[in-house]
Scaffold this active site. Sequence first.
Site, PDB file in Angstrom:
ATOM      1  N   ASP A 162       0.786  -1.112   0.109  1.00  0.00           N
ATOM      2  CA  ASP A 162      -0.009   0.000   0.025  1.00  0.00           C
ATOM      3  C   ASP A 162       0.743   1.441   0.127  1.00  0.00           C
ATOM      4  OD1 ASP A 162      -1.528  -2.320   0.759  1.00  0.00           O
ATOM      5  OD2 ASP A 162      -2.734  -1.345   2.026  1.00  0.00           O
ATOM      6  N   GLU A 393       1.822  -9.184  11.862  1.00  0.00           N
ATOM      7  CA  GLU A 393       1.396  -8.943  10.098  1.00  0.00           C
ATOM      8  C   GLU A 393       2.991  -8.575   9.589  1.00  0.00           C
ATOM      9  OE1 GLU A 393      -0.909  -5.604   9.981  1.00  0.00           O
ATOM     10  OE2 GLU A 393      -1.322  -5.699   7.871  1.00  0.00           O
TER      11      GLU A 393
HETATM   12  C1  GLC Z   1      -2.895  -4.508   3.735  1.00  0.00           C
HETATM   13  C2  GLC Z   1      -1.589  -5.149   3.014  1.00  0.00           C
HETATM   14  C3  GLC Z   1      -2.034  -6.073   1.793  1.00  0.00           C
HETATM   15  C4  GLC Z   1      -2.916  -7.016   2.566  1.00  0.00           C
HETATM   16  C5  GLC Z   1      -3.940  -6.495   3.380  1.00  0.00           C
HETATM   17  C6  GLC Z   1      -4.629  -7.682   4.408  1.00  0.00           C
HETATM   18  O1  GLC Z   1      -3.515  -3.644   3.072  1.00  0.00           O
HETATM   19  O2  GLC Z   1      -0.874  -4.081   2.554  1.00  0.00           O
HETATM   20  O3  GLC Z   1      -1.164  -6.460   1.109  1.00  0.00           O
HETATM   21  O4  GLC Z   1      -3.675  -7.877   1.723  1.00  0.00           O
HETATM   22  O5  GLC Z   1      -3.487  -5.844   4.328  1.00  0.00           O
HETATM   23  O6  GLC Z   1      -3.778  -8.404   5.231  1.00  0.00           O
END
Ligand code: GLC
Length: 428
Positions: A162, A393
């Site tokens: 992102d 994460e």
């Molecule tokens: C964030 C990450 C994306 C992922 C999402 C859910 O937006 O950047 O890559 O798929 O979270 O984990």
Amino acid sequence: MSDTDLDEHAIGILKANDRGGYTVPTARLYPFQWNWDSAFAALGFAAFDRDRAWGELDKLFQGQWADGMVPHIIFWSPSTDYFPGPDVWASGTEPPTSGISQPPVAASIVAELVSTGDDSDLERASRLYPKLLASHRWFHTHRDPENRGVIAVVHPWESGRDNCPDWDPAMDTIAVAPDLETYQRRDTEHIGADQRPSTAQYDRYLTILTFGRNQGWDQQEIIRAGPFLVGDPGIHFILLRADRDLLGLAKRFGSGDDEREIGGWIARAEQAADGLWNEEAGGFTARDLRSGVFSSGLASVSPLSLYAGAGSPGQRERIANETRRIIERVRFALPSWDPDHPAFEQRRYWRGPVWLIMNYMIARGFREAGSPDVADRIADDALRLVRQSGFFEYYCPMTGEGLGGGDFTWTAAVWLALRGPEIAQGMS
Ligand code: GLC
């Protein structure tokens, strides 16, 4: 905790994040089905429950649009924990979804399940094959509109990375829509703001989203006049790898025409990779497709060229050298952004932290390219991070601190995938 305890813990996370057929990335912060998260979840489930692994992929493709796009979020059931939700996206589909896609790792994970499985895996794969083909065709049609072979993203969220500095040059040119509706972020209620994208970035994310919604998600119009159109080495190489894996599936389940079509995509993407080669930075970097401007530094997607089997011998050598330099600078490889670049921020999301799904793919690429030392280091660091901090994460590359959401699905899945042979032994 011993590694076998961590195996049990990882299995427990996948089970706890199961919402009945699909898995959320983590409770509260991400309360829906996400595209590439689910594909990696399937890889994790495959270590202990193959039927559930296939179920995860089947459910993901139940959200596929008629034009072949697999959306980045599927809103199976409502939640107030997340913004922007289904009303903001207004996809007009059933189930409601977002209006963009995400890195297409599914075909590669299907190929992995087939290569480690038996006849029942083949049967499940054959049912998914036409849907996979349609989703790849969508990328080659709607994310390479001029047939140049470079795959673009129309929103930073589509890249899955992102707030990576890769997008800064293009984001800086976007004027926030003057009539942007006021909104309330929910992510920073769950996680410290210093670990998440900035408000200025969120305003632009929503400006781009609003443009797409106002076009009724007409992809041609989004490509023609949308605020953001950037060639993404991440998607480019993940799709190229996935095309090769899809070709393997086409040989079993598809027609000669399918094989020729996929072969054409592969040849074009191999050639077009040069369009993302940034000599100054020393790797493949993002590039604004309208202005031609390159991103100014190295993200962890440059070595995905090895995973894709792309690049000249000279480019491969340069990438291996740059990766070794970066590894020297951190305690835990591989940071999502070059620590020697001024935009590096060790705790902020895709501007520095380590993400285990990336380690999984990058290590694989280095192994296949004949650099087992780099591959081992990157795979081992993924395991070391979990042993030190648990299943987060993402992680600080300098200290190993776990960041963002906890009990995270794809981190547990990568742990199980990397531990695969040991888990099988433990269970036999
Ligand atoms: C964030 C990450 C994306 C992922 C999402 C859910 O937006 O950047 O890559 O798929 O979270 O984990």
